[in-house]
Design a protein around this motif. Structure first.
Motif, mmCIF file in Angstrom:
data_model
loop_
_atom_site.group_PDB
_atom_site.id
_atom_site.type_symbol
_atom_site.label_atom_id
_atom_site.label_comp_id
_atom_site.label_asym_id
_atom_site.label_seq_id
_atom_site.Cartn_x
_atom_site.Cartn_y
_atom_site.Cartn_z
ATOM 1 N N ALA A 135 32.183 42.485 49.371
ATOM 2 C CA ALA A 135 32.439 41.148 49.432
ATOM 3 C C ALA A 135 32.809 40.651 48.088
ATOM 4 C CB ALA A 135 31.273 40.190 49.787
ATOM 5 N N ALA A 136 32.419 41.097 47.089
ATOM 6 C CA ALA A 136 32.950 40.462 45.675
ATOM 7 C C ALA A 136 34.209 41.156 45.417
ATOM 8 C CB ALA A 136 31.924 41.076 44.416
ATOM 9 N N ALA A 137 34.359 42.540 45.723
ATOM 10 C CA ALA A 137 35.766 43.221 45.495
ATOM 11 C C ALA A 137 36.640 42.463 46.551
ATOM 12 C CB ALA A 137 35.506 44.499 45.937
ATOM 13 N N ARG A 138 36.229 41.894 47.595
ATOM 14 C CA ARG A 138 37.552 41.448 48.523
ATOM 15 C C ARG A 138 37.678 40.146 47.982
ATOM 16 N NH1 ARG A 138 34.179 41.789 53.167
ATOM 17 N NH2 ARG A 138 33.610 43.722 53.099
ATOM 18 N N ASP A 139 36.707 39.110 47.490
ATOM 19 C CA ASP A 139 37.095 37.811 46.756
ATOM 20 C C ASP A 139 37.443 37.953 45.486
ATOM 21 O OD1 ASP A 139 34.243 36.576 48.622
ATOM 22 O OD2 ASP A 139 36.051 37.105 49.447
ATOM 23 N N GLY A 140 37.193 39.023 44.784
ATOM 24 C CA GLY A 140 37.597 39.173 43.454
ATOM 25 C C GLY A 140 36.928 38.427 42.451
ATOM 26 N N GLU A 141 35.493 37.722 42.993
ATOM 27 C CA GLU A 141 34.507 37.399 42.127
ATOM 28 C C GLU A 141 33.197 37.547 42.306
ATOM 29 O OE1 GLU A 141 35.109 33.255 43.296
ATOM 30 O OE2 GLU A 141 37.339 33.035 42.671
ATOM 31 N N GLU A 142 32.715 38.318 41.509
ATOM 32 C CA GLU A 142 31.593 38.782 41.612
ATOM 33 C C GLU A 142 30.350 37.915 41.356
ATOM 34 O OE1 GLU A 142 30.227 42.649 39.676
ATOM 35 O OE2 GLU A 142 32.166 43.458 40.003
ATOM 36 N N GLY A 143 30.546 36.982 40.416
ATOM 37 C CA GLY A 143 29.325 36.229 39.837
ATOM 38 C C GLY A 143 28.936 35.259 40.932
ATOM 39 N N GLU A 144 29.944 34.659 41.948
ATOM 40 C CA GLU A 144 29.595 33.788 42.972
ATOM 41 C C GLU A 144 28.730 34.368 43.994
ATOM 42 O OE1 GLU A 144 33.419 31.214 43.183
ATOM 43 O OE2 GLU A 144 32.852 31.899 45.055
ATOM 44 N N ASN B 103 33.517 56.539 49.531
ATOM 45 C CA ASN B 103 33.100 55.721 48.409
ATOM 46 C C ASN B 103 33.016 54.230 48.832
ATOM 47 O OD1 ASN B 103 32.602 58.021 47.026
ATOM 48 N ND2 ASN B 103 34.575 57.781 45.933
ATOM 49 N N TRP B 104 33.834 53.766 49.514
ATOM 50 C CA TRP B 104 34.091 52.293 49.694
ATOM 51 C C TRP B 104 32.932 51.988 50.717
ATOM 52 C CZ3 TRP B 104 36.047 47.937 47.995
ATOM 53 C CH2 TRP B 104 36.034 46.668 48.941
ATOM 54 N N THR B 105 32.542 52.498 51.811
ATOM 55 C CA THR B 105 31.611 52.327 52.761
ATOM 56 C C THR B 105 30.224 52.509 52.271
ATOM 57 O OG1 THR B 105 31.831 54.567 53.620
ATOM 58 C CG2 THR B 105 33.092 52.858 54.816
ATOM 59 N N GLU B 106 30.025 53.300 50.931
ATOM 60 C CA GLU B 106 28.715 53.641 50.519
ATOM 61 C C GLU B 106 28.474 52.445 49.637
ATOM 62 O OE1 GLU B 106 28.988 57.313 49.030
ATOM 63 O OE2 GLU B 106 28.870 58.341 50.826
ATOM 64 N N GLN B 107 29.513 51.434 49.285
ATOM 65 C CA GLN B 107 28.823 50.514 48.299
ATOM 66 C C GLN B 107 28.217 49.382 48.975
ATOM 67 O OE1 GLN B 107 32.818 48.868 46.988
ATOM 68 N NE2 GLN B 107 33.120 50.313 45.629
ATOM 69 N N PRO B 108 27.240 48.669 48.333
ATOM 70 C CA PRO B 108 26.462 47.725 49.052
ATOM 71 C C PRO B 108 27.500 46.435 49.471
ATOM 72 C CG PRO B 108 25.617 48.168 46.952
ATOM 73 C CD PRO B 108 26.845 48.952 47.021
ATOM 74 N N GLU B 109 26.750 45.698 50.309
ATOM 75 C CA GLU B 109 27.867 44.708 50.890
ATOM 76 C C GLU B 109 28.084 43.643 49.970
ATOM 77 O OE1 GLU B 109 29.927 42.771 53.660
ATOM 78 O OE2 GLU B 109 28.952 44.704 54.124
ATOM 79 N N GLU B 110 27.082 43.449 49.086
ATOM 80 C CA GLU B 110 27.693 42.310 48.067
ATOM 81 C C GLU B 110 28.776 42.714 47.283
ATOM 82 O OE1 GLU B 110 24.179 43.597 47.767
ATOM 83 O OE2 GLU B 110 23.360 42.238 49.265
ATOM 84 N N ARG B 111 28.797 43.902 46.890
ATOM 85 C CA ARG B 111 29.855 44.617 45.999
ATOM 86 C C ARG B 111 31.188 44.620 46.686
ATOM 87 N NH1 ARG B 111 28.019 50.089 43.160
ATOM 88 N NH2 ARG B 111 30.448 49.971 42.726
#
Length: 150
Positions: free
Chosen positions: A118-127, A108-116
């Motif tokens: 990165a946002a999950a790693r950074d914790g800030e989806e809006g940026e 499930n983690w590898t099927e997520q788009p790269e932006e999601r």
């Protein structure tokens, strides 16, 4: 106070033996301590300890020539051997299920788009979205300035 109730307060119901759960199965915890009432003595321990104890008692009884008592001990040993096998099978099944869940989470983690990701790693989806919009605005400005220069 009811005397019958007082007397039964310290009495263990069920006559000892293995603790039963709602589904009638013995608990599959390796550290569970069983109270076993053998043919002529009471033994307490884990399934592994009881298996080894009854096996040794059976061998001792065979050595003394008491075949009937030896058979009774061997039957008790077989009972705890079966419990050990059930515990091992349940542990293997649980391990397989844990591995399958872990693989599914990774999938499930590898099927997520790269932006999601990165946002999950950074914790800030809006940026992630804002940065992408700013890049587009800068490109439009550069294109517009090139067009006016021609």
């Amino acid at each position: 106070m009811n005397m019958k109730r007082m007397r039964s307060r310290h009495h263990r119901s069920g006559g000892g033996g293995a603790v039963r759960h709602n589904n009638g199965q013995t608990p599959l915890n390796r550290n569970h301590v069983f109270d076993s009432n053998g043919p002529d003595l009471r033994v307490r321990g884990t399934a592994q300890q009881l298996f080894e104890k009854y096996l040794q008692l059976g061998r001792d009884a065979t050595g003394t020539g008491d075949r009937i008592l030896a058979e009774a001990y061997f039957q008790h040993a077989e009972h705890y051997f079966r419990i050990l096998n059930a515990m091992n099978q349940a542990a293997q099944q649980n391990q397989i299920e844990r591995q399958e869940r872990q693989v599914q989470r990774q999938r499930n983690w590898t099927e997520q788009p790269e932006e999601r990701r990165a946002a999950a790693r950074d914790g800030e989806e809006g940026e992630v979205e804002e940065d992408g919009e700013e890049d587009d605005a800068e490109e439009e400005t550069a294109v517009a300035s090139e067009a006016s220069a021609d």
